[in-house]
Design a protein around this motif. Structure first.
Motif, PDB file in Angstrom:
ATOM      1  N   TYR A 171       0.854  -1.198   0.000  1.00 38.34           N
ATOM      2  CA  TYR A 171       0.000   0.000   0.000  1.00 38.34           C
ATOM      3  C   TYR A 171       0.887   1.244   0.000  1.00 38.34           C
ATOM      4  O   TYR A 171       2.001   1.217   0.509  1.00 38.34           O
ATOM      5  CB  TYR A 171      -0.873   0.033   1.251  1.00 38.34           C
ATOM      6  N   LEU A 179     -18.934   1.377   1.918  1.00 37.47           N
ATOM      7  CA  LEU A 179     -18.516   0.032   2.319  1.00 37.47           C
ATOM      8  C   LEU A 179     -17.840   0.045   3.693  1.00 37.47           C
ATOM      9  O   LEU A 179     -18.041  -0.863   4.505  1.00 37.47           O
ATOM     10  CB  LEU A 179     -17.576  -0.566   1.273  1.00 37.47           C
ATOM     11  N   SER A 182     -20.003  -0.283   6.797  1.00 37.66           N
ATOM     12  CA  SER A 182     -20.567  -1.576   7.217  1.00 37.66           C
ATOM     13  C   SER A 182     -19.965  -2.024   8.548  1.00 37.66           C
ATOM     14  O   SER A 182     -20.563  -2.812   9.276  1.00 37.66           O
ATOM     15  CB  SER A 182     -20.333  -2.637   6.148  1.00 37.66           C
ATOM     16  N   VAL A 201      -8.074   2.331  -1.795  1.00 38.00           N
ATOM     17  CA  VAL A 201      -8.707   1.436  -0.817  1.00 38.00           C
ATOM     18  C   VAL A 201      -9.106   2.215   0.432  1.00 38.00           C
ATOM     19  O   VAL A 201      -9.713   1.664   1.347  1.00 38.00           O
ATOM     20  CB  VAL A 201      -7.786   0.252  -0.428  1.00 38.00           C
ATOM     21  N   LEU A 255     -11.497   0.475   3.160  1.00 37.32           N
ATOM     22  CA  LEU A 255     -12.327  -0.677   2.818  1.00 37.32           C
ATOM     23  C   LEU A 255     -12.064  -1.796   3.814  1.00 37.32           C
ATOM     24  O   LEU A 255     -10.894  -2.126   4.075  1.00 37.32           O
ATOM     25  CB  LEU A 255     -11.985  -1.181   1.410  1.00 37.32           C
ATOM     26  N   PRO A 256     -13.134  -2.415   4.341  1.00 37.60           N
ATOM     27  CA  PRO A 256     -12.938  -3.462   5.357  1.00 37.60           C
ATOM     28  C   PRO A 256     -11.987  -4.573   4.909  1.00 37.60           C
ATOM     29  O   PRO A 256     -11.194  -5.076   5.695  1.00 37.60           O
ATOM     30  CB  PRO A 256     -14.352  -4.001   5.582  1.00 37.60           C
ATOM     31  N   GLU A 257     -12.027  -4.921   3.623  1.00 43.10           N
ATOM     32  CA  GLU A 257     -11.152  -6.027   3.172  1.00 43.10           C
ATOM     33  C   GLU A 257      -9.669  -5.641   3.203  1.00 43.10           C
ATOM     34  O   GLU A 257      -8.805  -6.508   3.053  1.00 43.10           O
ATOM     35  CB  GLU A 257     -11.573  -6.503   1.776  1.00 43.10           C
ATOM     36  N   HIS A 258      -9.392  -4.357   3.364  1.00 41.65           N
ATOM     37  CA  HIS A 258      -7.992  -3.901   3.470  1.00 41.65           C
ATOM     38  C   HIS A 258      -7.692  -3.367   4.878  1.00 41.65           C
ATOM     39  O   HIS A 258      -6.654  -2.735   5.090  1.00 41.65           O
ATOM     40  CB  HIS A 258      -7.710  -2.815   2.426  1.00 41.65           C
ATOM     41  N   ARG A 266      -7.016  -3.155   9.042  1.00 39.13           N
ATOM     42  CA  ARG A 266      -6.117  -3.717  10.047  1.00 39.13           C
ATOM     43  C   ARG A 266      -4.749  -4.092   9.475  1.00 39.13           C
ATOM     44  O   ARG A 266      -4.131  -5.063   9.884  1.00 39.13           O
ATOM     45  CB  ARG A 266      -6.774  -4.891  10.765  1.00 39.13           C
ATOM     46  N   ARG A 267      -4.313  -3.290   8.501  1.00 41.02           N
ATOM     47  CA  ARG A 267      -2.968  -3.487   7.930  1.00 41.02           C
ATOM     48  C   ARG A 267      -2.166  -2.197   8.048  1.00 41.02           C
ATOM     49  O   ARG A 267      -1.186  -1.998   7.328  1.00 41.02           O
ATOM     50  CB  ARG A 267      -3.072  -3.872   6.457  1.00 41.02           C
TER      51      ARG A 267
END
Ligand SMILES: CC(C)(COP(=O)(O)OP(=O)(O)OC[C@H]1O[C@@H](n2cnc3c(N)ncnc32)[C@H](O)[C@@H]1OP(=O)(O)O)[C@@H](O)C(=O)NCCC(=O)NCCS
Length: 174
Positions: free
Chosen positions: A5, A24, A27, A67, A87-90, A92-93
Motif C-alpha cells: 500500500y 462500504l 458496514s 482502498v 475498505l474493510p477487506e484492506h 487492520r494493515r
C-alpha cells in the motif's frame, strides 16, 4: 503499513470511487449507528473540491486503485479530520494509521497547531484507535464555537450525541 500500500495526495481521477469506499467502510458500524446516517455519504463534488485544495489523501492498494482516504478541512490554525475510511477487506494493515500520518505530516509542514476530529467513544476503531495515534478527548467545557459546530454537524442525530467525543492532537512546531 504493509508495503503493498502507499498513501499519496489524491488525484481528480480518484474522486469517483471515494463515496463507494465510504459506504462500504460504514458496514463496520453494523447496527451501532442508524442506517440513515450511514447511507448519507459525501458527494463526489466535495472530494473534487478537497482534491483541488490539497486536503485529500488516498491509500492505493496493490493494483493502484484507492482502498481508503482521509479528508480534512482547515479553519485558522486548526486542521479538522473530516473523514477517514478504509475498505474493510484492506483493514487492520496499518492503512488507516498511515492516512492519519499523512494528514499529520502535511499539517506540521504547513505550520498548523492542532488536528481535531469527532468520533465514537467506545468503538475500537474510533476513539481508542485515535488515542493510540496521540489524540486525546477534549471535554465539552473546553469546546469553542467551531468545535461545537463540528460536533453538532457530525453527530447528525440527537441520539448519537452521548456516544460521541471530540478529540485533538496538538502539534509542536519545534
Ligand atoms: C477507522 C479505520 C479507517 C481504520 O482503518 P485501518 O486501516 O483498519 O487502520 P489500522 O490498520 O491503522 O488500525 C486499525 C486498528 O483499529 C482497530 N480496529 C479496526 N477494525 C477493528 C475491528 N473490526 N474490531 C476491532 N478493532 C478494530 C484495531 O485496534 C486496529 O489495530 P490492530 O489491527 O493492530 O488491532 C477503518 O476501521 C474504517 O474505515 N472504519 C469505518 C469508518 C470509520 O470509523 N472512520 C473513522 C470515523 S472518525
Amino acid at each position: 503499513m504493509q508495503s503493498s500500500y502507499r498513501v499519496v495526495p489524491a488525484s481528480a481521477e480518484h474522486a469517483p470511487s471515494l463515496p463507494g469506499i465510504e459506504r462500504l467502510a460504514a458496514s463496520l458500524f453494523g447496527d451501532y449507528v442508524p442506517a440513515t446516517l450511514l447511507d448519507n455519504v459525501t458527494l463526489e463534488s466535495v472530494f473534487l473540491d478537497a482534491q483541488r485544495d490539497g486536503t485529500l489523501w488516498v491509500a492505493l492498494g496493490p493494483d493502484d486503485t484507492p482502498v481508503g482516504f482521509s479528508r480534512v478541512v482547515v479553519d485558522g490554525v486548526r486542521v479538522h479530520l473530516a473523514e477517514l475510511d478504509v475498505l474493510p477487506e484492506h483493514g487492520r494493515r496499518g492503512v488507516g494509521s498511515e492516512l492519519v500520518g499523512a494528514v499529520e505530516a502535511w499539517s506540521r509542514s504547513n505550520g498548523y497547531g492542532e488536528i481535531t476530529l469527532t468520533t465514537y467513544r467506545d468503538l475500537p476503531w474510533n476513539a481508542p484507535f485515535y488515542s493510540r495515534l496521540g489524540f486525546a478527548v477534549v471535554p465539552e467545557s473546553e469546546w469553542d464555537a467551531q468545535l461545537r459546530h463540528q460536533f453538532e454537524q457530525e453527530a447528525g442525530l440527537e441520539s448519537e450525541r452521548d456516544k460521541r467525543v471530540v478529540m485533538r492532537k496538538w502539534l509542536s512546531t519545534a
